[in-house]
Design a protein around this motif. Structure first.
Motif, PDB file in Angstrom:
ATOM      1  N   ALA A 253       8.062  -3.748 -11.254  1.00  0.00           N
ATOM      2  CA  ALA A 253       9.515  -3.859 -11.354  1.00  0.00           C
ATOM      3  C   ALA A 253      10.099  -2.788 -12.265  1.00  0.00           C
ATOM      4  CB  ALA A 253       9.909  -5.244 -11.844  1.00  0.00           C
ATOM      5  N   THR A 254       9.285  -2.250 -13.174  1.00  0.00           N
ATOM      6  CA  THR A 254       9.715  -1.152 -14.028  1.00  0.00           C
ATOM      7  C   THR A 254       8.732   0.003 -13.884  1.00  0.00           C
ATOM      8  OG1 THR A 254       8.440  -1.856 -15.970  1.00  0.00           O
ATOM      9  CG2 THR A 254      10.673  -2.795 -15.690  1.00  0.00           C
ATOM     10  N   GLU A 255       9.201   1.205 -14.177  1.00  0.00           N
ATOM     11  CA  GLU A 255       8.314   2.359 -14.097  1.00  0.00           C
ATOM     12  C   GLU A 255       7.180   2.250 -15.109  1.00  0.00           C
ATOM     13  OE1 GLU A 255      10.415   6.323 -13.021  1.00  0.00           O
ATOM     14  OE2 GLU A 255      11.925   5.102 -14.066  1.00  0.00           O
ATOM     15  N   GLU A 256       7.502   1.767 -16.303  1.00  0.00           N
ATOM     16  CA  GLU A 256       6.469   1.626 -17.320  1.00  0.00           C
ATOM     17  C   GLU A 256       5.423   0.595 -16.901  1.00  0.00           C
ATOM     18  OE1 GLU A 256       9.710   1.290 -17.755  1.00  0.00           O
ATOM     19  OE2 GLU A 256      10.204   3.148 -18.840  1.00  0.00           O
ATOM     20  N   GLY A 257       5.891  -0.509 -16.329  1.00  0.00           N
ATOM     21  CA  GLY A 257       4.963  -1.536 -15.870  1.00  0.00           C
ATOM     22  C   GLY A 257       4.078  -1.039 -14.750  1.00  0.00           C
ATOM     23  N   PHE A 258       4.649  -0.262 -13.832  1.00  0.00           N
ATOM     24  CA  PHE A 258       3.846   0.278 -12.737  1.00  0.00           C
ATOM     25  C   PHE A 258       2.783   1.223 -13.266  1.00  0.00           C
ATOM     26  CE2 PHE A 258       2.919   3.731  -9.763  1.00  0.00           C
ATOM     27  CZ  PHE A 258       2.313   2.992  -8.752  1.00  0.00           C
ATOM     28  N   ARG A 259       3.150   2.088 -14.207  1.00  0.00           N
ATOM     29  CA  ARG A 259       2.167   3.033 -14.745  1.00  0.00           C
ATOM     30  C   ARG A 259       1.020   2.291 -15.427  1.00  0.00           C
ATOM     31  NH1 ARG A 259       6.816   6.363 -15.818  1.00  0.00           N
ATOM     32  NH2 ARG A 259       7.032   5.480 -17.917  1.00  0.00           N
ATOM     33  N   ALA A 260       1.340   1.205 -16.131  1.00  0.00           N
ATOM     34  CA  ALA A 260       0.284   0.420 -16.772  1.00  0.00           C
ATOM     35  C   ALA A 260      -0.610  -0.241 -15.730  1.00  0.00           C
ATOM     36  CB  ALA A 260       0.902  -0.626 -17.696  1.00  0.00           C
ATOM     37  N   TRP A 261       0.010  -0.791 -14.670  1.00  0.00           N
ATOM     38  CA  TRP A 261      -0.771  -1.401 -13.594  1.00  0.00           C
ATOM     39  C   TRP A 261      -1.679  -0.360 -12.932  1.00  0.00           C
ATOM     40  CZ3 TRP A 261      -1.515  -0.397  -8.509  1.00  0.00           C
ATOM     41  CH2 TRP A 261      -2.158  -1.393  -7.751  1.00  0.00           C
TER      42      TRP A 261
ATOM     43  N   VAL B 251       0.829  -1.200   0.000  1.00  0.00           N
ATOM     44  CA  VAL B 251       0.000   0.000   0.000  1.00  0.00           C
ATOM     45  C   VAL B 251       0.869   1.257   0.000  1.00  0.00           C
ATOM     46  CG1 VAL B 251      -0.292   0.133   2.520  1.00  0.00           C
ATOM     47  CG2 VAL B 251      -2.050   1.047   1.020  1.00  0.00           C
ATOM     48  N   PHE B 252       1.968   1.251   0.746  1.00  0.00           N
ATOM     49  CA  PHE B 252       2.879   2.396   0.735  1.00  0.00           C
ATOM     50  C   PHE B 252       3.609   2.469  -0.596  1.00  0.00           C
ATOM     51  CE2 PHE B 252       3.806   3.532   5.460  1.00  0.00           C
ATOM     52  CZ  PHE B 252       2.453   3.577   5.731  1.00  0.00           C
ATOM     53  N   ASP B 253       4.015   1.326  -1.127  1.00  0.00           N
ATOM     54  CA  ASP B 253       4.725   1.291  -2.394  1.00  0.00           C
ATOM     55  C   ASP B 253       3.878   1.916  -3.499  1.00  0.00           C
ATOM     56  OD1 ASP B 253       7.237   0.149  -3.659  1.00  0.00           O
ATOM     57  OD2 ASP B 253       5.737  -0.808  -4.925  1.00  0.00           O
ATOM     58  N   GLN B 254       2.598   1.610  -3.514  1.00  0.00           N
ATOM     59  CA  GLN B 254       1.714   2.145  -4.545  1.00  0.00           C
ATOM     60  C   GLN B 254       1.537   3.654  -4.414  1.00  0.00           C
ATOM     61  OE1 GLN B 254      -1.880  -0.215  -4.290  1.00  0.00           O
ATOM     62  NE2 GLN B 254      -0.769  -2.121  -4.717  1.00  0.00           N
ATOM     63  N   LEU B 255       1.365   4.134  -3.198  1.00  0.00           N
ATOM     64  CA  LEU B 255       1.225   5.573  -2.982  1.00  0.00           C
ATOM     65  C   LEU B 255       2.497   6.311  -3.392  1.00  0.00           C
ATOM     66  CD1 LEU B 255      -0.589   5.428   0.457  1.00  0.00           C
ATOM     67  CD2 LEU B 255      -1.517   6.541  -1.584  1.00  0.00           C
ATOM     68  N   ILE B 256       3.646   5.718  -3.091  1.00  0.00           N
ATOM     69  CA  ILE B 256       4.923   6.325  -3.472  1.00  0.00           C
ATOM     70  C   ILE B 256       5.054   6.363  -4.992  1.00  0.00           C
ATOM     71  CG2 ILE B 256       7.432   5.988  -3.422  1.00  0.00           C
ATOM     72  CD1 ILE B 256       6.963   4.743  -0.580  1.00  0.00           C
ATOM     73  N   GLY B 257       4.757   5.248  -5.648  1.00  0.00           N
ATOM     74  CA  GLY B 257       4.865   5.193  -7.101  1.00  0.00           C
ATOM     75  C   GLY B 257       3.934   6.161  -7.799  1.00  0.00           C
TER      76      GLY B 257
ATOM     77  N   ASP C 168      -4.338 -12.850  -1.223  1.00  0.00           N
ATOM     78  CA  ASP C 168      -4.320 -13.187  -2.649  1.00  0.00           C
ATOM     79  C   ASP C 168      -2.889 -13.077  -3.165  1.00  0.00           C
ATOM     80  OD1 ASP C 168      -4.614 -13.478  -5.374  1.00  0.00           O
ATOM     81  OD2 ASP C 168      -6.387 -12.191  -5.519  1.00  0.00           O
ATOM     82  N   ALA C 169      -2.140 -14.169  -3.021  1.00  0.00           N
ATOM     83  CA  ALA C 169      -0.727 -14.146  -3.397  1.00  0.00           C
ATOM     84  C   ALA C 169      -0.544 -13.879  -4.885  1.00  0.00           C
ATOM     85  CB  ALA C 169      -0.063 -15.465  -3.009  1.00  0.00           C
ATOM     86  N   ALA C 170      -1.447 -14.365  -5.701  1.00  0.00           N
ATOM     87  CA  ALA C 170      -1.322 -14.170  -7.154  1.00  0.00           C
ATOM     88  C   ALA C 170      -1.398 -12.686  -7.508  1.00  0.00           C
ATOM     89  CB  ALA C 170      -2.407 -14.953  -7.883  1.00  0.00           C
ATOM     90  N   ALA C 171      -2.271 -11.958  -6.848  1.00  0.00           N
ATOM     91  CA  ALA C 171      -2.386 -10.521  -7.125  1.00  0.00           C
ATOM     92  C   ALA C 171      -1.130  -9.781  -6.708  1.00  0.00           C
ATOM     93  CB  ALA C 171      -3.605  -9.950  -6.398  1.00  0.00           C
ATOM     94  N   TYR C 172      -0.550 -10.189  -5.585  1.00  0.00           N
ATOM     95  CA  TYR C 172       0.713  -9.564  -5.158  1.00  0.00           C
ATOM     96  C   TYR C 172       1.840  -9.881  -6.137  1.00  0.00           C
ATOM     97  CZ  TYR C 172      -0.911  -7.985  -0.559  1.00  0.00           C
ATOM     98  OH  TYR C 172      -1.542  -7.329   0.468  1.00  0.00           O
ATOM     99  N   ARG C 173       1.876 -11.106  -6.640  1.00  0.00           N
ATOM    100  CA  ARG C 173       2.914 -11.456  -7.611  1.00  0.00           C
ATOM    101  C   ARG C 173       2.736 -10.669  -8.904  1.00  0.00           C
ATOM    102  NH1 ARG C 173       2.157 -16.781  -5.387  1.00  0.00           N
ATOM    103  NH2 ARG C 173       0.638 -17.267  -7.042  1.00  0.00           N
ATOM    104  N   GLU C 174       1.484 -10.507  -9.330  1.00  0.00           N
ATOM    105  CA  GLU C 174       1.217  -9.720 -10.531  1.00  0.00           C
ATOM    106  C   GLU C 174       1.689  -8.278 -10.339  1.00  0.00           C
ATOM    107  OE1 GLU C 174      -2.594  -7.959 -13.043  1.00  0.00           O
ATOM    108  OE2 GLU C 174      -2.879  -9.685 -11.713  1.00  0.00           O
ATOM    109  N   TYR C 175       1.399  -7.730  -9.145  1.00  0.00           N
ATOM    110  CA  TYR C 175       1.833  -6.355  -8.874  1.00  0.00           C
ATOM    111  C   TYR C 175       3.360  -6.249  -8.859  1.00  0.00           C
ATOM    112  CZ  TYR C 175       2.904  -2.014  -6.549  1.00  0.00           C
ATOM    113  OH  TYR C 175       3.441  -0.782  -6.259  1.00  0.00           O
TER     114      TYR C 175
END
Length: 297
Positions: free
Chosen positions: A264-272, A66-72, A252-259
């Protein structure tokens, strides 16, 4: 910010968007993710991201993604926590990019252990400037920032560490059930939630289930916070996904793995972020997208 108390039922029962708009302005010192790996208020923080809050000071123990997402998302200026990452895969990539490279914005980190963040909140709740402890003496945590100071016990002469009080403007907790007045009950691992709600100027309760007050009276020992201390209550089923909520849903471990893979990349995070947060209007749309994704859509 003075202690915020709701004035009647109509003023407390809000939508998620209303609660964030009223209680989380830019620069808020926000305590969340307080129950360690459970009851993480993802629905709340996703709304914070959608409303593009900036300059937040996050407070928490093991803070999960949750903190990682807010930071990103560029919402955060300071993190005061014991750990920031992904509870399933480990590293929080947005956190690492902010610390190591200042992207998407420079980040100030005030390191704690789970115990010292609890003591910092307890100190505020007790109305004192600090609480003493022996934990963390001799560690890097004790010298990492000005929230710690070595002192001497006035009774024994033993060395101690003073942990300065931390005062959240808002503490948000996701609970199993609450009534319309904000009386909230939670069970399972509570982490530092009791300390945070006692320390915060305002408390937001996000409830999996909205029930009559009489239901709560049948099991008073489960009450985490009385409605008199609650500024807003939001009825939001599914609001902790992908984190677990005792008696309601599993991790939900699968959702965490998907995240983890995406972030892992800035582009991937923006798409997520665009798909799962900015691309949906609220938690109901998020859960519909989750069901569609699970069905192979």
């Amino acid at each position: 910010m003075p202690r915020s108390r709701g004035d009647g039922t109509a003023g407390k029962l809000l939508t998620m968007a209303e609660a964030v708009r009223r209680l989380v302005p830019d620069g808020t010192r926000l305590a969340c993710g307080l129950a360690l790996e459970a009851a993480i208020p993802f629905a709340f923080t996703h709304e914070v991201i959608r409303q593009r809050r900036r300059g937040l000071h996050l407070v928490g123990p093991i803070a999960d993604a949750v903190f990682d997402q807010l930071i990103g998302a560029g919402c955060v200026e300071t993190v005061e926590a014991a750990w920031v990452g992904n509870v399933t895969t480990g590293s929080g990539y947005c956190f690492r990019r902010a610390v190591e490279h200042g992207r998407p914005a420079p980040l100030t980190v005030r390191q704690h252990s789970n115990l010292t963040i609890s003591l910092a909140l307890q100190a505020r709740a007790s109305g004192v400037g600090y609480l003493p402890t022996r934990t963390a003496l001799g560690s890097d945590v004790a010298t990492s920032h000005d929230g710690f100071r070595p002192i001497t016990c006035p009774f024994t002469g033993a060395p101690l560490l003073a942990v300065r009080a931390v005062a959240p403007d808002v503490a948000v907790v996701h609970v199993q059930r609450a009534d319309r007045h904000g009386n909230a009950q939670a069970w399972g691992n509570l982490g530092v939630a009791p300390e945070a709600v006692a320390a915060a100027a305002a408390v937001v309760v996000v409830a999996e289930e909205l029930v009559d007050t009489e239901v709560l009276r049948q099991e008073p020992a489960r009450t985490l916070v009385p409605g008199a201390l609650v500024a807003a209550v939001v009825h939001e089923p599914g609001g902790t996904h992908p984190a677990p909520l005792a008696g309601v849903r599993d991790h939900d471990a699968a959702a965490y793995r998907e995240y983890a893979h995406a972030s892992a990349t800035e582009e991937g995070f923006r798409a997520w972020l665009e798909r799962w947060v900015l691309g949906v209007a609220d938690r109901a749309e998020y859960l519909a997208l989750l069901a569609e994704s699970a069905a192979g859509g």
